[in-house]
Design a protein around this motif. Sequence first.
Motif, PDB file in Angstrom:
ATOM      1  N   LEU A  51     -17.045  34.212  -6.888  1.00 19.04           N
ATOM      2  CA  LEU A  51     -16.994  33.935  -8.331  1.00 19.04           C
ATOM      3  C   LEU A  51     -16.267  35.050  -9.078  1.00 19.04           C
ATOM      4  N   PHE A  52     -16.531  36.299  -8.670  1.00 19.31           N
ATOM      5  CA  PHE A  52     -15.865  37.438  -9.318  1.00 19.31           C
ATOM      6  C   PHE A  52     -14.354  37.352  -9.143  1.00 19.31           C
ATOM      7  N   GLY A  53     -13.913  37.115  -7.910  1.00 19.54           N
ATOM      8  CA  GLY A  53     -12.474  37.015  -7.637  1.00 19.54           C
ATOM      9  C   GLY A  53     -11.825  35.836  -8.347  1.00 19.54           C
ATOM     10  N   LEU A  54     -12.529  34.688  -8.355  1.00 20.08           N
ATOM     11  CA  LEU A  54     -11.994  33.482  -8.992  1.00 20.08           C
ATOM     12  C   LEU A  54     -11.828  33.671 -10.497  1.00 20.08           C
ATOM     13  N   PHE A  55     -12.880  34.173 -11.155  1.00 24.30           N
ATOM     14  CA  PHE A  55     -12.821  34.312 -12.612  1.00 24.30           C
ATOM     15  C   PHE A  55     -11.924  35.470 -13.043  1.00 24.30           C
ATOM     16  N   LEU A  56     -11.835  36.522 -12.237  1.00 23.11           N
ATOM     17  CA  LEU A  56     -10.908  37.610 -12.553  1.00 23.11           C
ATOM     18  C   LEU A  56      -9.469  37.100 -12.497  1.00 23.11           C
ATOM     19  N   THR A  57      -9.162  36.302 -11.470  1.00 23.25           N
ATOM     20  CA  THR A  57      -7.824  35.718 -11.337  1.00 23.25           C
ATOM     21  C   THR A  57      -7.510  34.805 -12.513  1.00 23.25           C
ATOM     22  N   MET A  58      -8.470  33.955 -12.875  1.00 22.41           N
ATOM     23  CA  MET A  58      -8.269  33.027 -13.993  1.00 22.41           C
ATOM     24  C   MET A  58      -8.085  33.777 -15.311  1.00 22.41           C
ATOM     25  N   TYR A  59      -8.873  34.851 -15.488  1.00 21.43           N
ATOM     26  CA  TYR A  59      -8.769  35.626 -16.732  1.00 21.43           C
ATOM     27  C   TYR A  59      -7.421  36.331 -16.840  1.00 21.43           C
ATOM     28  N   LEU A  60      -6.991  36.980 -15.762  1.00 15.91           N
ATOM     29  CA  LEU A  60      -5.701  37.683 -15.779  1.00 15.91           C
ATOM     30  C   LEU A  60      -4.542  36.702 -15.973  1.00 15.91           C
ATOM     31  N   THR A  61      -4.648  35.537 -15.351  1.00 17.31           N
ATOM     32  CA  THR A  61      -3.621  34.498 -15.517  1.00 17.31           C
ATOM     33  C   THR A  61      -3.557  34.041 -16.966  1.00 17.31           C
ATOM     34  N   THR A  62      -4.728  33.861 -17.566  1.00 13.36           N
ATOM     35  CA  THR A  62      -4.799  33.438 -18.971  1.00 13.36           C
ATOM     36  C   THR A  62      -4.167  34.471 -19.896  1.00 13.36           C
ATOM     37  N   VAL A  63      -4.567  35.727 -19.726  1.00 11.50           N
ATOM     38  CA  VAL A  63      -4.073  36.795 -20.608  1.00 11.50           C
ATOM     39  C   VAL A  63      -2.573  37.010 -20.438  1.00 11.50           C
ATOM     40  N   LEU A  64      -2.123  37.144 -19.188  1.00  9.80           N
ATOM     41  CA  LEU A  64      -0.702  37.407 -18.941  1.00  9.80           C
ATOM     42  C   LEU A  64       0.172  36.224 -19.334  1.00  9.80           C
ATOM     43  N   GLY A  65      -0.285  35.018 -19.028  1.00  8.50           N
ATOM     44  CA  GLY A  65       0.482  33.819 -19.372  1.00  8.50           C
ATOM     45  C   GLY A  65       0.644  33.649 -20.866  1.00  8.50           C
ATOM     46  N   ASN A  66      -0.438  33.825 -21.617  1.00  2.00           N
ATOM     47  CA  ASN A  66      -0.379  33.666 -23.072  1.00  2.00           C
ATOM     48  C   ASN A  66       0.355  34.825 -23.747  1.00  2.00           C
ATOM     49  N   LEU A  67       0.225  36.035 -23.201  1.00  2.00           N
ATOM     50  CA  LEU A  67       1.009  37.162 -23.730  1.00  2.00           C
ATOM     51  C   LEU A  67       2.499  36.920 -23.543  1.00  2.00           C
ATOM     52  N   LEU A  68       2.863  36.321 -22.408  1.00  2.00           N
ATOM     53  CA  LEU A  68       4.268  36.001 -22.145  1.00  2.00           C
ATOM     54  C   LEU A  68       4.796  34.972 -23.135  1.00  2.00           C
ATOM     55  N   ILE A  69       3.949  33.997 -23.476  1.00  2.00           N
ATOM     56  CA  ILE A  69       4.317  32.996 -24.490  1.00  2.00           C
ATOM     57  C   ILE A  69       4.581  33.676 -25.833  1.00  2.00           C
ATOM     58  N   ILE A  70       3.673  34.565 -26.246  1.00  2.00           N
ATOM     59  CA  ILE A  70       3.820  35.273 -27.529  1.00  2.00           C
ATOM     60  C   ILE A  70       5.067  36.136 -27.530  1.00  2.00           C
ATOM     61  N   LEU A  71       5.294  36.864 -26.450  1.00  2.00           N
ATOM     62  CA  LEU A  71       6.458  37.745 -26.336  1.00  2.00           C
ATOM     63  C   LEU A  71       7.755  36.947 -26.358  1.00  2.00           C
ATOM     64  N   THR A  72       7.768  35.820 -25.670  1.00  2.00           N
ATOM     65  CA  THR A  72       8.964  34.960 -25.621  1.00  2.00           C
ATOM     66  C   THR A  72       9.308  34.428 -26.999  1.00  2.00           C
ATOM     67  N   ILE A  73       8.297  33.949 -27.716  1.00  3.62           N
ATOM     68  CA  ILE A  73       8.527  33.386 -29.057  1.00  3.62           C
ATOM     69  C   ILE A  73       8.993  34.462 -30.025  1.00  3.62           C
ATOM     70  N   SER A  74       8.371  35.637 -29.962  1.00  2.96           N
ATOM     71  CA  SER A  74       8.726  36.700 -30.910  1.00  2.96           C
ATOM     72  C   SER A  74      10.111  37.287 -30.638  1.00  2.96           C
ATOM     73  N   SER A  75      10.571  37.214 -29.382  1.00  2.00           N
ATOM     74  CA  SER A  75      11.855  37.837 -29.035  1.00  2.00           C
ATOM     75  C   SER A  75      13.056  36.901 -29.181  1.00  2.00           C
ATOM     76  N   ASP A  76      12.817  35.599 -29.334  1.00  2.00           N
ATOM     77  CA  ASP A  76      13.913  34.625 -29.431  1.00  2.00           C
ATOM     78  C   ASP A  76      13.943  34.020 -30.833  1.00  2.00           C
ATOM     79  N   SER A  77      14.985  34.305 -31.588  1.00  2.25           N
ATOM     80  CA  SER A  77      15.086  33.824 -32.978  1.00  2.25           C
ATOM     81  C   SER A  77      15.158  32.300 -33.068  1.00  2.25           C
ATOM     82  N   HIS A  78      15.626  31.640 -31.987  1.00  3.48           N
ATOM     83  CA  HIS A  78      15.697  30.179 -31.989  1.00  3.48           C
ATOM     84  C   HIS A  78      14.312  29.533 -31.993  1.00  3.48           C
ATOM     85  N   LEU A  79      13.303  30.306 -31.612  1.00  2.00           N
ATOM     86  CA  LEU A  79      11.936  29.787 -31.554  1.00  2.00           C
ATOM     87  C   LEU A  79      11.116  30.152 -32.789  1.00  2.00           C
TER      88      LEU A  79
END
Length: 305
Positions: free
Chosen positions: A27-55
């Motif tokens: 459970l620890f490994g599963l939820f840690l993986t899911m949490y890191l995926t959530t944080v990194l994936g959503n941070l990448l979305i925010i970074l992508t939108i903020s860095s591209d003027s077309h978005l």
Amino acid sequence: MEPENQTSVTEFLLLGLSENPEWQPLLFGLFLTMYLTTVLGNLLIILTISSDSHLHTPMYFFLSHLAFTDICFSTTTIPKMLVNIQRQSKSISYTGCLTQVCFVLFFAGLENFLLAAMAYDRYVAICHPLRYTVIMKPHLCGLLILLSLSISIADALLHSLMVLRLSFCADLGIAHFFCELAQVIKLACSDTLINNILVYLVTSILGGIPFLGIIFSYTQIVSSILRMPSAGGKHKAFSTCGSHLSVVSLFYGTAFGVYISSAVTHSSKDTAVASVMYTVVPQMLNPFIYSLRNKDMKGALRKLI
């Protein structure tokens, strides 16, 4: 059991998804993986939108706020669970539990309103394309965010303050991996009628109105698309709202699944397992849905990488 005054209650016990010691590392490994995926994936979305003027458009303005909300939603529940598994402890302080209840309600409500705002944005873009820039001005987008924040804060504070009036018994074990409002209310020894009425009433109003708004928006969108003469125009229109429709289906589908599960089964453990699909999985999958199904996001991600 003799009721204790709520001021004498110092902590609750989060019983988690399983009490089997052999399951804890998994459970620890599963939820840690899911949490890191959530944080990194959503941070990448925010970074992508903020860095591209077309978005820098209303659609991606709401998407960046949704991504930030998903990070906060997951951060409210998963880290405490991981800490408890690591320490082999199940305790959460009374104040910490109420704080968790408040933030879970706030971010769940905010996500609900953001999805409705995004549906309205797609409705205006497809049904009134010539007036899109006139209607979806920056101040309207900001006003929708502010309204969503205000209602979500009021809802979270209302329920949290109503929990403060409750007294609790000696049995303080919550059969969940976080302090869910319904589970906390079940532990109370004092009368919970007002709390339960408020939960059903407020959830019906604040959950029902955005959901009906989304249904109305997509009814109009589908009707508008079907009237388009060219197949290319229909495909382009559907592709612009496909990602959002997938996210909406995932969010409300899992929410209704948890509700049906809790109504059918009387096992709190089964309900806790089902709630993972509502509180963890959508937040983790949203970045993948938007990055894989959205052509603009894929192009911006390639530029960023």
